[in-house]
Design a protein around this motif. Sequence first.
Motif, PDB file in Angstrom:
ATOM      1  N   PHE A 183       0.787  -1.370  -0.076  1.00  0.00           N
ATOM      2  CA  PHE A 183      -0.084  -0.032   0.044  1.00  0.00           C
ATOM      3  C   PHE A 183       0.826   1.327  -0.047  1.00  0.00           C
ATOM      4  CE2 PHE A 183      -3.133  -2.782   1.875  1.00  0.00           C
ATOM      5  CZ  PHE A 183      -4.243  -2.849   0.956  1.00  0.00           C
ATOM      6  N   LEU A 184       0.686   2.328  -1.039  1.00  0.00           N
ATOM      7  CA  LEU A 184       1.327   3.407  -1.135  1.00  0.00           C
ATOM      8  C   LEU A 184       0.336   4.413  -0.308  1.00  0.00           C
ATOM      9  CD1 LEU A 184       2.799   3.200  -4.661  1.00  0.00           C
ATOM     10  CD2 LEU A 184       4.061   2.418  -2.351  1.00  0.00           C
ATOM     11  N   LEU A 185       0.174   4.587   0.948  1.00  0.00           N
ATOM     12  CA  LEU A 185      -0.537   4.922   1.683  1.00  0.00           C
ATOM     13  C   LEU A 185      -0.117   5.729   3.004  1.00  0.00           C
ATOM     14  CD1 LEU A 185      -3.714   2.709   1.518  1.00  0.00           C
ATOM     15  CD2 LEU A 185      -3.640   4.859   0.286  1.00  0.00           C
ATOM     16  N   THR A 186      -0.418   6.680   3.549  1.00  0.00           N
ATOM     17  CA  THR A 186      -0.204   7.227   4.752  1.00  0.00           C
ATOM     18  C   THR A 186      -1.012   6.917   5.803  1.00  0.00           C
ATOM     19  OG1 THR A 186       1.007   9.220   3.843  1.00  0.00           O
ATOM     20  CG2 THR A 186       0.457   9.502   6.114  1.00  0.00           C
ATOM     21  N   LEU A 187      -0.488   5.994   7.009  1.00  0.00           N
ATOM     22  CA  LEU A 187      -1.290   5.811   8.011  1.00  0.00           C
ATOM     23  C   LEU A 187      -1.590   6.705   9.211  1.00  0.00           C
ATOM     24  CD1 LEU A 187      -2.538   3.078   8.902  1.00  0.00           C
ATOM     25  CD2 LEU A 187      -0.484   2.490  10.283  1.00  0.00           C
ATOM     26  N   ILE A 188      -3.004   7.069   9.307  1.00  0.00           N
ATOM     27  CA  ILE A 188      -3.279   8.112   9.929  1.00  0.00           C
ATOM     28  C   ILE A 188      -3.973   7.551  11.259  1.00  0.00           C
ATOM     29  CG2 ILE A 188      -4.999   9.947  10.320  1.00  0.00           C
ATOM     30  CD1 ILE A 188      -4.631  10.445   7.090  1.00  0.00           C
ATOM     31  N   ASP A 189      -3.054   7.776  12.485  1.00  0.00           N
ATOM     32  CA  ASP A 189      -3.700   7.133  13.702  1.00  0.00           C
ATOM     33  C   ASP A 189      -5.090   8.004  14.296  1.00  0.00           C
ATOM     34  OD1 ASP A 189      -1.823   5.168  13.456  1.00  0.00           O
ATOM     35  OD2 ASP A 189      -0.557   6.427  14.738  1.00  0.00           O
ATOM     36  N   ARG A 195     -11.746   4.116   4.077  1.00  0.00           N
ATOM     37  CA  ARG A 195     -11.619   4.706   2.592  1.00  0.00           C
ATOM     38  C   ARG A 195     -10.500   5.535   2.686  1.00  0.00           C
ATOM     39  NH1 ARG A 195     -14.143   8.541   1.816  1.00  0.00           N
ATOM     40  NH2 ARG A 195     -13.900   8.510  -0.498  1.00  0.00           N
ATOM     41  N   THR A 196      -9.792   6.051   1.665  1.00  0.00           N
ATOM     42  CA  THR A 196      -8.691   6.742   1.454  1.00  0.00           C
ATOM     43  C   THR A 196      -9.302   8.282   1.878  1.00  0.00           C
ATOM     44  OG1 THR A 196      -8.754   6.790  -0.934  1.00  0.00           O
ATOM     45  CG2 THR A 196      -7.436   5.286   0.175  1.00  0.00           C
ATOM     46  N   LEU A 197      -8.497   9.200   2.378  1.00  0.00           N
ATOM     47  CA  LEU A 197      -8.719  10.536   2.096  1.00  0.00           C
ATOM     48  C   LEU A 197      -7.583  11.556   1.984  1.00  0.00           C
ATOM     49  CD1 LEU A 197      -8.961  11.925   5.758  1.00  0.00           C
ATOM     50  CD2 LEU A 197      -7.856   9.587   5.340  1.00  0.00           C
ATOM     51  N   TRP A 198      -7.764  12.636   1.615  1.00  0.00           N
ATOM     52  CA  TRP A 198      -6.640  13.638   1.470  1.00  0.00           C
ATOM     53  C   TRP A 198      -7.149  15.001   2.406  1.00  0.00           C
ATOM     54  CZ3 TRP A 198      -5.843  18.756   0.302  1.00  0.00           C
ATOM     55  CH2 TRP A 198      -4.793  19.141   0.115  1.00  0.00           C
ATOM     56  N   ASN A 199      -6.644  15.396   3.397  1.00  0.00           N
ATOM     57  CA  ASN A 199      -7.051  16.387   4.102  1.00  0.00           C
ATOM     58  C   ASN A 199      -5.586  17.099   4.662  1.00  0.00           C
ATOM     59  OD1 ASN A 199      -7.693  18.128   6.680  1.00  0.00           O
ATOM     60  ND2 ASN A 199      -9.561  17.179   6.583  1.00  0.00           N
ATOM     61  N   GLU A 200      -5.555  18.310   4.335  1.00  0.00           N
ATOM     62  CA  GLU A 200      -4.166  18.963   4.631  1.00  0.00           C
ATOM     63  C   GLU A 200      -3.883  19.159   5.831  1.00  0.00           C
ATOM     64  OE1 GLU A 200      -6.116  23.560   3.802  1.00  0.00           O
ATOM     65  OE2 GLU A 200      -4.638  22.773   2.596  1.00  0.00           O
ATOM     66  N   GLN A 201      -4.861  18.850   6.780  1.00  0.00           N
ATOM     67  CA  GLN A 201      -4.464  19.006   8.452  1.00  0.00           C
ATOM     68  C   GLN A 201      -3.680  17.772   8.798  1.00  0.00           C
ATOM     69  OE1 GLN A 201      -8.575  19.318  10.331  1.00  0.00           O
ATOM     70  NE2 GLN A 201      -8.873  21.270   9.541  1.00  0.00           N
ATOM     71  N   VAL A 202      -3.631  16.720   8.081  1.00  0.00           N
ATOM     72  CA  VAL A 202      -3.279  15.526   8.423  1.00  0.00           C
ATOM     73  C   VAL A 202      -2.221  15.069   7.355  1.00  0.00           C
ATOM     74  CG1 VAL A 202      -4.808  14.985  10.144  1.00  0.00           C
ATOM     75  CG2 VAL A 202      -5.108  14.225   7.787  1.00  0.00           C
ATOM     76  N   ILE A 203      -2.298  15.410   6.062  1.00  0.00           N
ATOM     77  CA  ILE A 203      -1.347  14.948   4.973  1.00  0.00           C
ATOM     78  C   ILE A 203      -0.596  15.916   4.460  1.00  0.00           C
ATOM     79  CG2 ILE A 203      -1.451  13.819   2.907  1.00  0.00           C
ATOM     80  CD1 ILE A 203      -2.684  12.064   4.975  1.00  0.00           C
ATOM     81  N   GLY A 204       0.720  15.712   4.496  1.00  0.00           N
ATOM     82  CA  GLY A 204       1.718  16.541   4.143  1.00  0.00           C
ATOM     83  C   GLY A 204       1.735  16.596   2.362  1.00  0.00           C
TER      84      GLY A 204
END
Length: 360
Positions: free
Chosen positions: A13-19, A216-225
């Motif tokens: 998986f090319l994903l960023t794990l968000i806790d 589901r995947t997400l993109w939110n500038e608060q948690v993703i660089g």
Amino acid sequence: MKIGSYPEQDVQFLLTLIDQFMEETTDEREKKIQSSKNYFEMLPVEKPPTDEYMMYFYQSLEKYKRKVAVAVGVCCARIFQNKGSAVVLASLVRGGTPLGILMKRYFNYRYQFDPVHYGVSILRGKGIDEAAISYILSKHDASSIQFVDGWTGKGAIKLELDEAIARFNKTHSVSISPDLAVVSDPGYCTEIFGTREDFIIPSACLNATVSGLLSRTLWNEQVIGKNEFHGVKYYEAFESIDVSNVFVEAIVNLFPEVQSEVDQVLNSDVDLTATWQGLAEIKQIQMEFGLPSINLAKPGIGETTRILLRRVPWKILVRELDHEDLAHIYLLAKEKGVPIEKYDQMTYLCCGLIKPLVQS
């Protein structure tokens, strides 16, 4: 770092794990989505499936696993005809990933090669995860990339993929093909498919618990660089009810048995043209039911299942009231108090309509 509950050899998986990320209720998300808030900035609250619904999952797996195995084999054969063994699978997380794993396993079984398989995010309105595509290109030729998803609805993700890859190719001076391979293409949106029959792929029945325990995947500038992969949450609390690998193994075990059926389909005269007839039907439904946005219509059994699980359905249109493949649709609709209406002017088995909450 390992992400998800699949074996590492099945998918990277090319994903960023968000806790830490606050999930929102279905009603809260629906209001925001229809008020022009980007759905990809939010995550729904995921609940464990009921015992009754899990029983349906196992029943559907038993009933349709052979059909899925045949469709996977046919789809892989068509990919192989196009690319040979120079294939890198890029499945669209999360619905596409279980099917991408099955394709990887089938290539290994039938063609004796083991393609690399990446799980990448695509978000309607945001596009493909460009950081993920750049990572793949750093290791593989552009011509080897094959995008994979589970099924098509009206083709919104295919259109998103076409536009996103066109932008990426222009910006990076490369030539990646946006061709999409799916197990089921009831929308007639792609030329690489296993079948165009609208049937329930059991992995569409559930959310995280059949998709490697991922959100589901997400993109939110608060948690993703800026240069990070799209984000995802891991549902550790659901590990005891995870059936992600149960689904995969049940179908992989059938590959040797279905080979003659795969060959029979491949030897038949099938028109591979993508006519987009499904999209035309949904535009008609949008007009007839006065939907302010075509995105409020979700055609096909897979997409209808998903709106019943995580959106606010208004009504469900069905082509045939007594079709046996609609049992779980009726079950979910009953749980949510959603009316069923016969509508036989579509090739899809069913179509879910989302309740318009914001008047234009």
